[in-house]
Enzyme design. Structure first.
Site, PDB file in Angstrom:
ATOM      1  N   TYR A  23       7.070   1.951   9.639  1.00 19.33           N
ATOM      2  CA  TYR A  23       7.067   0.637   9.011  1.00 19.33           C
ATOM      3  C   TYR A  23       7.222   0.813   7.506  1.00 19.33           C
ATOM      4  O   TYR A  23       6.506   1.610   6.897  1.00 19.33           O
ATOM      5  CB  TYR A  23       5.753  -0.083   9.316  1.00 19.33           C
ATOM      6  CG  TYR A  23       5.661  -1.484   8.735  1.00 19.33           C
ATOM      7  CD1 TYR A  23       6.466  -2.509   9.228  1.00 19.33           C
ATOM      8  CD2 TYR A  23       4.770  -1.777   7.713  1.00 19.33           C
ATOM      9  CE1 TYR A  23       6.384  -3.791   8.699  1.00 19.33           C
ATOM     10  CE2 TYR A  23       4.683  -3.062   7.182  1.00 19.33           C
ATOM     11  CZ  TYR A  23       5.493  -4.063   7.679  1.00 19.33           C
ATOM     12  OH  TYR A  23       5.406  -5.338   7.165  1.00 19.33           O
ATOM     13  N   LYS A  67      -0.812  -0.016  -1.426  1.00 15.04           N
ATOM     14  CA  LYS A  67      -2.176   0.173  -0.942  1.00 15.04           C
ATOM     15  C   LYS A  67      -3.104   0.815  -1.991  1.00 15.04           C
ATOM     16  O   LYS A  67      -3.457   0.141  -2.949  1.00 15.04           O
ATOM     17  CB  LYS A  67      -2.143   0.919   0.392  1.00 15.04           C
ATOM     18  CG  LYS A  67      -1.341   0.085   1.416  1.00 15.04           C
ATOM     19  CD  LYS A  67      -1.458   0.496   2.851  1.00 15.04           C
ATOM     20  CE  LYS A  67      -0.865  -0.594   3.740  1.00 15.04           C
ATOM     21  NZ  LYS A  67       0.363  -0.277   4.415  1.00 15.04           N
ATOM     22  N   ASP A 115       8.069   7.306   2.003  1.00 11.64           N
ATOM     23  CA  ASP A 115       7.287   6.078   1.896  1.00 11.64           C
ATOM     24  C   ASP A 115       5.818   6.495   1.951  1.00 11.64           C
ATOM     25  O   ASP A 115       5.263   6.718   3.022  1.00 11.64           O
ATOM     26  CB  ASP A 115       7.644   5.125   3.040  1.00 11.64           C
ATOM     27  CG  ASP A 115       6.760   3.875   3.027  1.00 11.64           C
ATOM     28  OD1 ASP A 115       5.834   3.810   2.198  1.00 11.64           O
ATOM     29  OD2 ASP A 115       7.000   2.974   3.857  1.00 11.64           O
TER      30      ASP A 115
END
Ligand SMILES: *Cc1c(COP(=O)(O)O)cnc(C)c1O
Length: 428
Positions: free
Chosen positions: A144, A267, A239
């Site tokens: 994702y 995050k 990522d």
């Protein structure tokens, strides 16, 4: 446990917010039942609207690596807010956090801040395409990278939880430029390069996958991707929205000693405020506007509250020499405890873990890619989830998610969790 107020609040929310939530996984659709409405949180604990206390293993899906309402971060935000919350002009704070991030992460010279992991990955891809002059990218099934169009092809996390790994609304044209590979399958990637010679701008990958449960890279996989990229003039994008500042100060690049060409963050880097970032060496970053041709911008990018929170978070992580050892030890302790409890039952399971990312799959065979992750017994997972919730333990409401361990968890919390897992697993 009672969830009366949560149920009522959810019913009200459903009338004015699609599905009652602002991000799909929160809705509990994968596990059934009513989502918990949080009132407040401190350290390792969540307190919900019904007055229940929950030990938190999601931690806002990763950012709260030091626990909730970590005081230096909270104070930095309060102090900053008094001075104005947004200017749309440069501040010294942005340079300060950029300098710190660049010093912590290997192999990057410049970093640009955005407002989410989605934006970071989307911008990283645009930059890679601009830099190489090529259109196609390779992504891995079950990974994702946020919800921008190019990535909603066999995406992980909520997309797969709801059975819509390929979203309507993504045009065929966009989908055509995203080539799909299987995680941990180097031959598959090699074949894609051979079939698309000179056309692949970038490979984007979660260096440890965390959106189909936790799936570590097998030995040689990331090295192999690096070699393929070098051989074909393709950029390797890590990522690290989940792994950045979590697996090590320098993220997966440091942990596995592999250089990425572009790194995306989110995050943890925002300390719980909406922050993303992407970074690379000068040659690549200088391709960005205003000095280069690739356009990328944001009214609230580098927002002072967000930068103040992120800076305080990174400072703490940078100055605490033991933090990653501690996180690893706590998570290893949890892993051992869960294994002991599950071994006392007839349940078949696989536990994957890298550092403070861990997941439990109810299937006996190794979980190494999306296909093997999807084999897990979802009915058992649902009961496991609700059993733990009733015990005051909050894990992700989907089998396709990682648990995020925080430094605020004590060994007493872990023991309480392991004991609860023992009780719950006997009922499955
Ligand atoms: C969470 C996540 C994203 C998306 O970040 P948002 O802030 O939710 O947009 C991208 N990539 C990975 C690996 C993630 O875990």
């Amino acid at each position: 446990m009672l969830y009366e107020r949560s149920s009522r609040l959810f019913a009200e929310a459903e009338k004015v917010i699609p599905g009652g939530v602002n991000s799909p996984v929160r809705a509990f659709r994968a596990v059934g039942g009513t989502p918990i409405f949080v009132k407040e949180a401190k350290g390792a604990y969540l307190y919900d609207e019904d007055g229940n206390r929950l030990i938190d293993y999601i931690n806002s899906w990763g950012p709260m690596i030091l626990g909730h309402a970590y005081e230096p971060v909270v104070n930095a935000v309060i102090e900053r807010a008094k001075k104005g919350t947004s200017f749309g002009m440069p501040t010294a704070l942005e340079t300060e956090i950029a300098e710190l991030a660049v010093s912590m992460v290997p192999n990057i010279d410049k970093i640009r801040f955005v407002n989410s992991g989605t934006e970071a990955c989307m911008s990283a891809i645009r930059l890679a395409r601009g830099f190489t002059g090529r259109d196609k990218i390779i992504k891995f099934a079950g990974c994702y990278h946020g919800h921008s169009d190019s990535f909603l092809i066999q995406a992980g996390s909520g997309a797969v939880t709801f059975g819509t790994p390929n979203s309507p609304g993504v045009t065929k044209g966009t989908a055509q430029d995203t080539l799909l590979a299987q995680y941990n399958d180097l031959q598959n990637v090699t074949d894609l390069f051979n079939a698309n010679k000179g056309e692949i701008a970038a490979i984007i990958i979660e260096p440890v996958a965390g959106n189909m449960g936790c799936i570590p890279p097998v030995d040689g996989f990331l090295e192999g991707l690096r070699q393929l990229c070098d051989a074909h003039g393709t950029l390797l994008i890590f990522d690290e929205v989940m792994t950045g500042f979590r697996l090590a100060k320098g993220g997966a690049q440091e942990l596995f000693n592999i250089k990425a060409d572009i790194v995306a963050f989110g995050k943890v880097i925002g300390g719980g405020l909406p922050v993303g970032a992407f970074a690379a060496r000068n040659e690549i970053m200088n391709y960005l506007a205003p000095i280069g041709p690739v356009y990328q911008a944001g009214t609230l990018s580098g927002n002072p509250l967000a930068m103040a929170a992120g800076l305080e978070m990174l400072k703490t992580l940078n100055s605490d020499a033991d933090i990653y050892t501690r996180l690893d030890a706590k998570t290893a302790y949890l892993e051992t405890g869960i294994r002991q409890k599950l071994d006392e039952t007839d349940l078949v399971y696989t536990i994957n873990r890298t550092g403070s990312m861990i997941s439990v799959h109810f299937d006996a065979s190794p979980v190494t890619d999306f296909k093997s992750a999807a084999k897990g017994d979802n009915e058992t997972f649902k009961k496991f989830f609700h059993g733990l919730l009733a015990e005051g333990i909050y894990i992700a409401p989907s089998a396709y998610e990682t648990w995020f361990i925080t430094d605020a968890l004590t060994y007493d919390d872990l023991d309480e969790t392991i004991a609860a897992i023992g009780r719950v697993s006997k009922t499955l």
